[in-house]
Design a protein around this motif. Structure first.
Motif, PDB file in Angstrom:
ATOM      1  N   PRO A  16       0.619  -1.329  -0.024  1.00  0.00           N
ATOM      2  CA  PRO A  16      -0.080   0.029   0.099  1.00  0.00           C
ATOM      3  C   PRO A  16       0.703   1.430   0.180  1.00  0.00           C
ATOM      4  O   PRO A  16       0.341   2.272  -0.429  1.00  0.00           O
ATOM      5  CB  PRO A  16      -0.824   0.004   1.357  1.00  0.00           C
ATOM      6  CG  PRO A  16      -0.773  -1.702   1.563  1.00  0.00           C
ATOM      7  CD  PRO A  16       0.432  -2.137   1.005  1.00  0.00           C
ATOM      8  N   ALA A  17       2.052   0.990   0.428  1.00  0.00           N
ATOM      9  CA  ALA A  17       2.918   2.451   0.746  1.00  0.00           C
ATOM     10  C   ALA A  17       3.402   2.810  -0.934  1.00  0.00           C
ATOM     11  O   ALA A  17       3.741   4.073  -0.909  1.00  0.00           O
ATOM     12  CB  ALA A  17       4.252   1.933   1.413  1.00  0.00           C
ATOM     13  N   GLU A  18       3.179   1.788  -1.706  1.00  0.00           N
ATOM     14  CA  GLU A  18       3.655   2.180  -3.026  1.00  0.00           C
ATOM     15  C   GLU A  18       2.632   3.006  -4.053  1.00  0.00           C
ATOM     16  O   GLU A  18       3.156   3.476  -4.931  1.00  0.00           O
ATOM     17  CB  GLU A  18       3.987   1.103  -3.978  1.00  0.00           C
ATOM     18  CG  GLU A  18       5.212   0.107  -3.261  1.00  0.00           C
ATOM     19  CD  GLU A  18       6.543   0.570  -3.775  1.00  0.00           C
ATOM     20  OE1 GLU A  18       6.675   1.787  -4.299  1.00  0.00           O
ATOM     21  OE2 GLU A  18       7.615  -0.133  -3.348  1.00  0.00           O
ATOM     22  N   PHE A  19       1.325   2.861  -3.760  1.00  0.00           N
ATOM     23  CA  PHE A  19       0.322   3.318  -4.602  1.00  0.00           C
ATOM     24  C   PHE A  19      -0.503   4.412  -3.972  1.00  0.00           C
ATOM     25  O   PHE A  19      -1.473   4.165  -3.109  1.00  0.00           O
ATOM     26  CB  PHE A  19      -0.633   2.033  -4.766  1.00  0.00           C
ATOM     27  CG  PHE A  19       0.319   0.987  -5.543  1.00  0.00           C
ATOM     28  CD1 PHE A  19       0.201   1.063  -7.092  1.00  0.00           C
ATOM     29  CD2 PHE A  19       0.867  -0.071  -5.056  1.00  0.00           C
ATOM     30  CE1 PHE A  19       0.845   0.252  -7.886  1.00  0.00           C
ATOM     31  CE2 PHE A  19       1.466  -1.035  -5.799  1.00  0.00           C
ATOM     32  CZ  PHE A  19       1.526  -0.797  -7.119  1.00  0.00           C
ATOM     33  N   ARG A  20      -0.400   5.580  -4.548  1.00  0.00           N
ATOM     34  CA  ARG A  20      -0.965   6.965  -4.196  1.00  0.00           C
ATOM     35  C   ARG A  20      -2.499   6.511  -4.954  1.00  0.00           C
ATOM     36  O   ARG A  20      -2.617   5.952  -5.866  1.00  0.00           O
ATOM     37  CB  ARG A  20      -0.635   7.909  -4.634  1.00  0.00           C
ATOM     38  CG  ARG A  20       0.954   8.301  -4.313  1.00  0.00           C
ATOM     39  CD  ARG A  20       1.042   8.424  -2.802  1.00  0.00           C
ATOM     40  NE  ARG A  20       2.281   8.735  -2.318  1.00  0.00           N
ATOM     41  CZ  ARG A  20       2.973   7.643  -1.730  1.00  0.00           C
ATOM     42  NH1 ARG A  20       2.185   6.375  -1.486  1.00  0.00           N
ATOM     43  NH2 ARG A  20       4.094   7.738  -1.196  1.00  0.00           N
ATOM     44  N   ILE A  21      -3.628   6.870  -4.128  1.00  0.00           N
ATOM     45  CA  ILE A  21      -4.927   6.859  -4.504  1.00  0.00           C
ATOM     46  C   ILE A  21      -5.461   8.307  -4.719  1.00  0.00           C
ATOM     47  O   ILE A  21      -6.772   8.250  -5.053  1.00  0.00           O
ATOM     48  CB  ILE A  21      -5.763   5.850  -3.441  1.00  0.00           C
ATOM     49  CG1 ILE A  21      -5.544   6.606  -2.086  1.00  0.00           C
ATOM     50  CG2 ILE A  21      -5.178   4.570  -3.573  1.00  0.00           C
ATOM     51  CD1 ILE A  21      -6.587   5.715  -1.073  1.00  0.00           C
ATOM     52  N   GLY A  22      -4.980   9.086  -4.450  1.00  0.00           N
ATOM     53  CA  GLY A  22      -5.508  10.419  -4.579  1.00  0.00           C
ATOM     54  C   GLY A  22      -5.729  11.152  -3.342  1.00  0.00           C
ATOM     55  O   GLY A  22      -6.436  12.100  -3.050  1.00  0.00           O
ATOM     56  N   GLU A  23      -5.110  10.584  -2.313  1.00  0.00           N
ATOM     57  CA  GLU A  23      -5.302  11.023  -0.879  1.00  0.00           C
ATOM     58  C   GLU A  23      -4.765  12.282  -0.600  1.00  0.00           C
ATOM     59  O   GLU A  23      -3.678  12.663  -1.196  1.00  0.00           O
ATOM     60  CB  GLU A  23      -4.906   9.841   0.203  1.00  0.00           C
ATOM     61  CG  GLU A  23      -3.450   9.668   0.222  1.00  0.00           C
ATOM     62  CD  GLU A  23      -2.928   8.733  -0.808  1.00  0.00           C
ATOM     63  OE1 GLU A  23      -3.132   8.824  -1.916  1.00  0.00           O
ATOM     64  OE2 GLU A  23      -2.022   7.611  -0.485  1.00  0.00           O
TER      65      GLU A  23
END
Lengths: 121, 257
Positions: B132-139
Motif C-alpha cells: 500500500p505504501a507504493e500506490f497513491r490513491i489521490g489521498e
C-alpha cells in the motif's frame, strides 16, 4: 512482496514506449529506499511480460544509493540503515537527495533497418 | 533488423499516479479530504475507526469510509452501525485478491461513494505493510496504525511504509501491561525513520488517546486546505521559505499526485 505489482507497472511503462516493437533490453533505475528485491522483480517481469513485446528482454538495474541531505548544514551522506537524522543538526531538516527512484531509464527495441525511429535516442 | 535504444526516464508508477490525480480532482470538486489508512493485518484499523468515528457526525464532521478488503464485508458491517456512509471495495477477482488498493481500484468504487455527504473520506486499505505504501490513491494524508503486539523494530524493517505516513497511531496500548514491549523504543524507531511523523498512542478498546485521534481528524480538512493554499501561493512565485515547515513528505507527494 510488492515486486509483482511493480513489475506490472514496469511492463506497462515499457510497452507504452515500445509502440509494438520487440523489446530486447530494459534498464531500470531503482533507489535503495524502494526496498525492491531484484531477483524477485526479474522473476515477476518474466511472468508479467510473457506474450508481450517485453518477453525475453534482458534486464539491467542501476542501483541508486540512499543519500540524504540536511537542509540546515547542506551536508550530504549515504545511509545503509534507515536513519533519517543529521549527525550534526538532528532530525528536523533532512530530505532525501536520492534513493526513492523507480524509473524506467531506457529500453532497447528491434527496429526495421530503414525505420525512421532511429532518430530517437 | 537492428536495435535502437529508446530513452524513457519515466516513473514506472506514473500510470497509477495519473489515475490518482483524477481521483483527487473528484475529491476536490466535492470538497472532500481523503485519508489513506494503512497497517499490517490486525493492527486495529477498523476498531480504531469504530471508536474514533462514533459520534463525530454529531460534532459537525461528516466522515465516510471506503473499506478495502481482499474479501467479505465484515469490516463494513461493523462500521455500518455508526450510521455513516460505508462502501465496501473487494480486491478479490476470483483468484485471490490484490494485497493493496491502487488508484484504479478506488476510482472504480467512487461511483458508489456519496462524496457529497462527507467532509472526510477514510479509505481503509488492505492490511499489508509493504504494497500500500507504493500506490497513491489521490489521498491528502496517509495514516498508519501499528500495534504493540507487532515488535519495536517494525519501522526499521518497513521504512517505506513508515516514511509514507504523516501520522502513526500506536494502538492496543492497553496490552502493554501484559507484554515485554518497549513502546518508547518503538516511537524512537518511528521518528528515526520519519522524523516529521505525528505519533499518537491509543487503545481503541479502553478509549485512551481516541479523543486526540478524533481531534486530529476533525482539524485535518482545514489544515490540508491551508497547506494547499500555501503551496499554491508558492507555485505562483511568492517568496515563501519552505525550509522550516518540516513537511518533506508532502513535497514528495506533490511531485506525483
Amino acid at each position: 512482496m510488492h515486486e509483482f505489482d511493480l513489475s506490472s507497472a514496469v511492463v506497462a511503462t515499457v510497452r507504452k514506449h515500445a509502440h509494438g516493437r520487440k523489446v530486447t533490453h530494459v534498464t531500470l533505475r531503482i533507489g535503495r529506499l524502494r526496498q525492491v528485491v531484484k531477483d524477485t522483480l526479474e522473476f515477476y517481469l518474466a511472468i508479467v511480460g510473457k506474450d508481450t513485446e517485453v518477453e525475453g528482454a534482458t534486464l539491467e538495474i542501476i542501483d541508486v544509493p540512499a543519500v540524504l541531505r540536511c537542509k540546515t548544514c547542506k551536508n550530504e551522506w549515504e545511509i545503509e540503515i534507515p536513519a533519517f537524522i543529521c549527525g550534526t543538526c538532528g532530525p528536523g531538516n533532512v530530505e532525501v537527495a536520492t534513493g526513492e527512484e523507480f524509473m524506467v531509464e531506457s529500453i532497447e527495441v528491434e527496429d526495421e533497418e530503414d525505420a525512421a525511429c532511429t532518430a530517437q535516442r | 533488423m537492428h536495435r535502437t535504444k529508446v530513452r524513457v526516464v519515466e516513473d514506472a508508477l506514473d500510470a497509477n499516479n495519473t489515475i490518482a490525480s483524477a481521483n483527487r480532482s473528484d475529491f476536490d470538486r466535492e470538497n472532500v479530504t481523503v485519508v489513506n489508512l494503512m497497517s499490517a493485518p490486525g493492527a486495529g484499523k477498523t476498531t480504531l475507526l469504530e471508536a474514533g468515528l462514533n459520534g463525530i457526525a454529531e460534532e459537525g464532521t461528516r466522515v465516510g469510509v471506503l473499506e478495502g478488503d481482499v474479501q467479505g464485508s465484515f469490516d463494513a458491517d461493523r462500521l455500518s452501525v455508526l450510521h455513516i456512509p460505508v462502501v465496501q471495495l473487494n480486491t478479490d477477482n476470483g483468484f485471490g485478491g490484490e494485497c493493496h488498493l491502487d488508484a484504479n481500484m478506488v476510482r472504480s468504487a467512487l461511483p458508489a461513494v456519496p462524496l457529497d455527504e462527507m467532509d472526510i473520506l477514510i479509505v481503509e486499505n488492505v492490511g499489508n505493510l509493504v504494497c500500500p505504501a507504493e500506490f497513491r490513491i489521490g489521498e491528502d494524508s496517509r495514516i498508519m496504525v501499528c500495534s504493540v503486539t507487532e515488535g519495536e523494530d517494525k519501522p526499521l524493517k518497513y521504512p517505506l511504509m513508515f516514511r509514507a505516513c504523516e501520522m502513526v497511531v500506536i494502538n492496543k496500548i492497553d496490552l502493554l501491561q501484559y507484554l515485554d514491549f518497549d513502546v518508547d523504543r518503538l516511537e524512537a524507531n518511528i521518528l528515526q525513520v520519519n522524523p516529521h511523523a505525528t505519533v499518537l498512542r491509543t487503545s481503541a478498546k479502553t478509549g485512551e488517546g481516541i479523543e486526540a485521534f478524533r481531534d486530529w481528524l476533525k482539524a485535518l480538512p482545514a489544515r490540508i486546505a491551508a497547506e494547499r493554499a500555501h503551496d499554491h501561493a508558492h507555485e505562483h512565485g511568492h517568496d515563501h521559505d519552505h525550509d522550516d515547515h518540516g513537511h518533506d513528505h508532502h513535497d514528495h507527494e506533490h511531485a506525483t499526485a
